[in-house]
Design an enzyme around this catalytic site. Structure first.
Site, PDB file in Angstrom:
ATOM      1  N   ASP A   1       0.949  -1.016  -0.102  1.00 50.47           N
ATOM      2  CA  ASP A   1       0.108  -0.019  -0.131  1.00 50.47           C
ATOM      3  C   ASP A   1       1.017   1.218  -0.043  1.00 50.47           C
ATOM      4  OD1 ASP A   1      -1.764  -2.057   0.485  1.00 50.47           O
ATOM      5  OD2 ASP A   1      -2.816  -1.114   2.062  1.00 50.47           O
TER       6      ASP A   1
ATOM      7  N   LYS B   1      -7.146   3.319  -2.466  1.00 54.20           N
ATOM      8  CA  LYS B   1      -7.474   3.310  -1.133  1.00 54.20           C
ATOM      9  C   LYS B   1      -7.742   4.477  -0.733  1.00 54.20           C
ATOM     10  CE  LYS B   1      -5.111   1.824   2.963  1.00 54.20           C
ATOM     11  NZ  LYS B   1      -3.832   1.255   3.721  1.00 54.20           N
TER      12      LYS B   1
ATOM     13  N   LYS C   1     -10.364   0.168  -1.745  1.00 56.33           N
ATOM     14  CA  LYS C   1     -10.281  -0.265  -0.053  1.00 56.33           C
ATOM     15  C   LYS C   1     -10.473   1.033   0.713  1.00 56.33           C
ATOM     16  CE  LYS C   1      -6.426  -1.445   3.143  1.00 56.33           C
ATOM     17  NZ  LYS C   1      -5.143  -1.886   3.285  1.00 56.33           N
TER      18      LYS C   1
END
EC number: 4.1.2.4
Length: 256
Positions: free
Chosen positions: A102, A165, A197
């Site tokens: 991430d 995300k 996400k």
């Protein structure tokens, strides 16, 4: 099973159970791995700092929970615009054995009008990842402006992101339904293989159900799976287990 319980069950299966605290230790990560093996099934992944990947891998193997993915973070949490450092961190994360990375998009640079550095950073980090899944954190709560949230999402997807995300969880405003709407719409327009996400701020099954509802409305019920949807959360799991009346249930017997 009630709709709320169904949402709780799904949210566990879609969860990146997270600890990203300055005081994290090997023991805290070991405990997180044990929590990820729940009476309602395993979470999709855990998300931890890179240095803890080896101990997490060892623990998950001992638990017989090899299906739980290990995610980590790079260029975190500030989203700096130094591409070389972001790439070095990403390569190191992959070398540690991360299944997923991430990375934080250089969102402040975008707010100042620089679109190219975000695109180039994501593109370079995706190249560094190879087959490892790349999730790009756009920090939607700081971007705030819907046009900036949209643009960060577009640039990330164009540069090769596997997921977009919302948040690092380190700023006052994290995942919101408004940001989810924008980001999922961009996915529907650009590439429905890209995942989404929401991270931070999802506290219970009712809120999880709201995010799932937005995703299903925009992309269809069949789109939502661990390959395309994750919840980034630390405290959510306990709430979901309470909803399922499993908070005190014994854990399944796995491994040794």
């Amino acid at each position: 099973m009630t709709d709320l319980k169904k949402a709780a069950q799904r949210a566990i299966e879609l969860m990146d159970l997270t600890t990203l605290n300055d005081d994290d230790t090997d023991q805290k990560v070991i405990d997180l791995c044990h929590k990820a093996v729940t009476p309602a099934g395993n979470t999709a992944a855990i998300c931890i700092y890179p240095r803890f990947i080896p101990i997490a891998r060892k623990t998950l193997d001992e638990l017989g929970a090899e299906d739980i993915q290990i995610a980590t973070v790079t260029n975190f949490p500030h989203g700096n615009d130094d591409i070389a450092i972001a790439v070095l961190e990403t390569r190191a994360a992959v070398a540690y054995g991360a299944d997923e990375v991430d990375v934080v998009f250089p969102y402040r640079a975008l707010m100042e009008g620089n679109e190219s550095v975000g695109y180039e950073l994501v593109k370079a980090c995706k190249e560094a990842c190879g087959d490892v899944l790349l999730k790009v954190i756009i920090e939607s709560g700081v971007l705030a402006d819907p046009a900036l949230i949209r643009r960060a999402s577009e640039l990330s997807i164009d540069a090769g992101a596997d997921f977009i995300k919302t948040s690092t969880g380190k700023v006052p405003v994290n995942a919101t339904l408004e940001a989810a709407e924008i980001m999922l719409t961009v996915i529907s327009e650009k590439n429905t293989k890209v995942g989404f996400k929401p991270a931070g701020g999802v506290r219970d099954a009712a809120q999880a159900a709201e995010f799932l509802g937005v995703a299903e409305r925009i992309l269809g019920a069949d789109w939502v799976s661990p390959r395309t949807f994750r919840f980034g959360a630390s405290s959510l799991l306990n709430s979901l287990l309470h909803t399922l009346e499993l908070a005190d249930a014994p854990k399944p017997t796995q491994g040794y």
